[in-house]
Design an enzyme around this catalytic site. Structure first.
Site, PDB file in Angstrom:
ATOM      1  N   LYS A 118       0.821  -1.192  -0.086  1.00 48.28           N
ATOM      2  CA  LYS A 118       0.060   0.136   0.042  1.00 48.28           C
ATOM      3  C   LYS A 118       0.887   1.224   0.015  1.00 48.28           C
ATOM      4  O   LYS A 118       0.524   2.270  -0.572  1.00 48.28           O
ATOM      5  CB  LYS A 118      -0.991   0.026   1.079  1.00 48.28           C
ATOM      6  N   GLN A 173      -4.778  -1.548   9.363  1.00 50.76           N
ATOM      7  CA  GLN A 173      -4.759  -2.849   8.731  1.00 50.76           C
ATOM      8  C   GLN A 173      -5.140  -3.923   9.649  1.00 50.76           C
ATOM      9  O   GLN A 173      -5.002  -4.267  10.788  1.00 50.76           O
ATOM     10  CB  GLN A 173      -3.256  -3.268   8.603  1.00 50.76           C
ATOM     11  N   ASP A 208     -11.011   2.397   3.533  1.00 44.76           N
ATOM     12  CA  ASP A 208     -11.431   0.917   3.115  1.00 44.76           C
ATOM     13  C   ASP A 208     -12.854   0.741   2.960  1.00 44.76           C
ATOM     14  O   ASP A 208     -13.233  -0.307   2.452  1.00 44.76           O
ATOM     15  CB  ASP A 208     -10.939   0.330   4.513  1.00 44.76           C
TER      16      ASP A 208
END
Ligand code: NDP
Length: 281
Positions: free
Chosen positions: A52, A96, A119
């Protein structure tokens, strides 16, 4: 032979488009910054976080990394998120997953400001998707829509079957296909006659998390097959939820593993970061 849907090429194309948009935003004086939080040092999570950050660097998005100890308390993590929520210079916050067991993931997700929820996991983001309003969409299913559209595959009016109903893949996938005017069925572990249900699909999206479960017995001749699964087989090679060698000869288009859905997730995360900056300007 089926059309092999090339997720690597399509994600590279999207990243190049985003790079141009970021350069244009910078010209307007808008900078972009993603905060990435990792708790503990799970090796798989570290690889995802690294990828990422690499994608951010390529596109021109600054990334701020927070690598927290495994024993970080829930309160410490929530306080960090609240601090990042307030910062004007940060337009995306990513935590995460999975988090260590002592931390309530749902609470963490709910603490992220929905305007920075790149997200797309916050209940408000899920709600806006459900009622067809603007908001962040979970990256993997959003990437699958891009794969279909950019491969010239029509969704409107098609029978779409999604196998799997997780909050991050199956459910948002079904909602997105519905938004694109597909006729959508969601199957899961309690579905009766799964083979028959799956065989109705013109577009079959498989997110069951079971290596090579879907053989040609589940697939209508000429269907488009999207394989979300990622596993390591007995030879340590990557494989999906679909038995590719068995299914590919009978379908019209298929995503390989690796190189299908996988690369799209990060591309769409980058897209959400850019959208966040563009929306909040
Ligand atoms: P989950 O384990 O959260 O969900 C799996 C779903 O499949 C559940 O809804 C479950 O049903 C259903 N299911 C399980 N077994 C069967 C069965 N025998 N028949 C029918 N349905 C079944 O997985 P995720 O959605 O998170 O992920 C799915 C796969 O996609 C995994 O392999 C994961 O690694 C991969 N993945 C890949 C990503 C990428 O970027 N390419 C991103 C995210 C995930 P029930 O609800 O009834 O239990």
């Amino acid at each position: 032979m089926p059309q092999i849907i090339d997720g690597k090429a399509i994600s590279a194309q999207i990243k190049d488009e985003l790079k141009e948009r970021v350069a244009a935003l910078k010209q307007e004086g808008i900078s972009l910054c993603l905060a990435v939080i990792q708790v503990g040092n799970d090796p798989a999570s570290s690889v995802y976080v690294g990828n990422k950050k690499k994608a951010c660097a390529y596109i021109g998005i600054e990334s701020l990394s927070y690598e927290l100890e495994e024993n970080t308390t829930q309160e410490e993590l929530l306080n960090l998120i609240k601090e990042l929520n307030k910062r004007q210079d940060i337009n995306g916050i990513l935590v995460q997953l999975p988090l260590p067991g002592h931390i309530d993931e749902d609470l963490v997700i709910r603490t992220i400001d929905p305007s920075k929820d790149v997200d797309g996991f916050h209940p408000q983001s899920v709600g806006t998707l459900c009622i067809g309003q603007k908001g962040f969409v979970s990256c993997t299913p959003a990437g699958i829509i891009q794969l279909l559209k950019r491969s010239g595959i029509e969704i409107a009016g098609k029978e779409c079957v999604v196998i799997g109903r997780s909050n991050i893949v199956g459910k948002p996938m079904a909602l997105l296909l519905l938004r694109e005017n597909g006729t959508v069925t969601v199957a899961h572990s309690k579905t009766a006659n799964l083979k028959e249900v799956a065989k109705r699909a013109d577009i079959l999206v498989v997110a069951v998390g079971k290596p090579k479960m879907i053989t040609r017995e589940y697939v209508k001749e000429g269907a488009v097959v999207i394989d979300v699964g990622i596993h390591r087989n007995e030879n340590n090679k990557l494989c999906g939820d679909v038995d590719y060698d068995d299914v590919a000869p009978i379908c019209s288009a298929i995503t390989p593993v690796p190189g299908g859905v996988g690369p799209m997730t990060i591309a769409m995360l980058m897209n959400n970061c850019v959208e966040s900056a563009a929306l909040n300007r």
